[in-house]
Design an enzyme around this catalytic site. Sequence first.
Site, PDB file in Angstrom:
ATOM      1  N   ARG A  97       0.792  -1.226   0.000  1.00 17.48           N
ATOM      2  CA  ARG A  97       0.000   0.000   0.000  1.00 17.48           C
ATOM      3  C   ARG A  97       0.830   1.284   0.000  1.00 17.48           C
ATOM      4  NH1 ARG A  97      -2.620  -3.568  -2.021  1.00 17.48           N
ATOM      5  NH2 ARG A  97      -4.371  -4.533  -0.962  1.00 17.48           N
ATOM      6  N   ASP A 126      -6.820  -1.111   4.631  1.00 17.56           N
ATOM      7  CA  ASP A 126      -6.174  -0.438   3.502  1.00 17.56           C
ATOM      8  C   ASP A 126      -6.509   1.043   3.426  1.00 17.56           C
ATOM      9  OD1 ASP A 126      -4.731  -2.606   2.646  1.00 17.56           O
ATOM     10  OD2 ASP A 126      -6.186  -3.245   1.146  1.00 17.56           O
ATOM     11  N   SER A 180     -12.830 -11.809  -1.445  1.00 13.87           N
ATOM     12  CA  SER A 180     -11.973 -10.652  -1.659  1.00 13.87           C
ATOM     13  C   SER A 180     -10.545 -11.170  -1.794  1.00 13.87           C
ATOM     14  CB  SER A 180     -12.086  -9.691  -0.484  1.00 13.87           C
ATOM     15  OG  SER A 180     -11.130  -8.654  -0.602  1.00 13.87           O
TER      16      SER A 180
END
Length: 404
Positions: A97, A126, A180
């Site tokens: 990230r 996130d 996911s």
Amino acid sequence: MARKKAKIVLAYSGGLDTSIILKWLQETYGCEVVTFTADLGQDEELEPARAKAEMLGVKDIRIVDLREEFVQDFVFPMLRANALYEGQYLLGSSIARPLIAKHLVTIAREVGADAIAHGATGKGNDQVRFELAVSALDPSLEVVAPWRRWDIRSRAQLLEYAERHQIPVPSDKRGEAPFSIDANLLHTSTEGKILENPAEIAPAYIYQRTVDPVDAPDAPETITIGFEGGDPVSVNGRLMTPAALLSELNRLGGRHGVGRLDLVENRFIGMKSRGVYETPGGTILLAAHRGIESITLDRAAAHLKDEIMPRYAELIYNGFWFAPEREMLQALIDRSQAFVSGEVTVRLYKGSATVISRTSPASLYSADLVTFEESSITYDHRDAEGFIRLNGLRLKNWAARNGG
């Protein structure tokens, strides 16, 4: 009414959610949206993302190969610390990230954007990682998080929005919400559906990079990894770039079922979540790195690294890669790696990666010193008597006070 923007840079995967977000940003803010898609080695064809962005009217489409930067500047520094969140998780999503955020900020400056946007949900980690990174890199930029702003509250509403705006919906996305999945060169992670119940066994079909250890080859495979200054540089004597090396170890580890993890973890925002992770190359590198450190680090230095590791891993997990405290810890960790060079041999077998030998030109290990046989190094066994007596002094005082 939403405040008008000059331009927005969107972290764009090309999937259904970020395609809907792209259209929503165009409608809501009436501005140009620049898309940024990072190639982090997720093993997906990225050109469909370009085609879908073009279909949605995007003029400035950025698809950037970040594989080498990802491994060299983010994964390897983390591995020098032997970082594990809550003692198990190799931080595969967490470490990607800040790199994505870094490039979002760079592109925003290039194109004169006043905001960036991401598709992270309001329940996950996130959103925190992206936005803390932007705060550190360019606090003048606004962050738009559609999942926290729009009025879409269900999967049905999401699909209705897509169909109203003629955004293609894959057939497997029309029914129950899918797993996911996040993937990059370091790992894959899977969450959702049946995995939301930690009592349920993860189905075999969710694993993408590793064979079931039960079905792995019956013969072990031995590999040798070379290190220089704490970083891996070769596999079986072949020098490789960081991304190529990690890819090769993913291949080798994957076929032996190395690197599977089924974990219930504590998210930064305050809830527990369950995920299934596959990190074959990273698992091998962690074992090998600790193997080479075992003969090249001083005892106190090694123990200090182990003491700060949980804090360092937590900083990455929580999104503080660009924070001063993470950089301070990194300086300490990197200083410790000056002599962490040599070769480590690892045996891969049925889900395990086991160090079986290690050599280094800078080794602190002395066979002469530890041998039970006669040694060429002078060591007076009687010295241990005084050493033990001094260390036991406080224990004797403590016992005397307690009536021992």
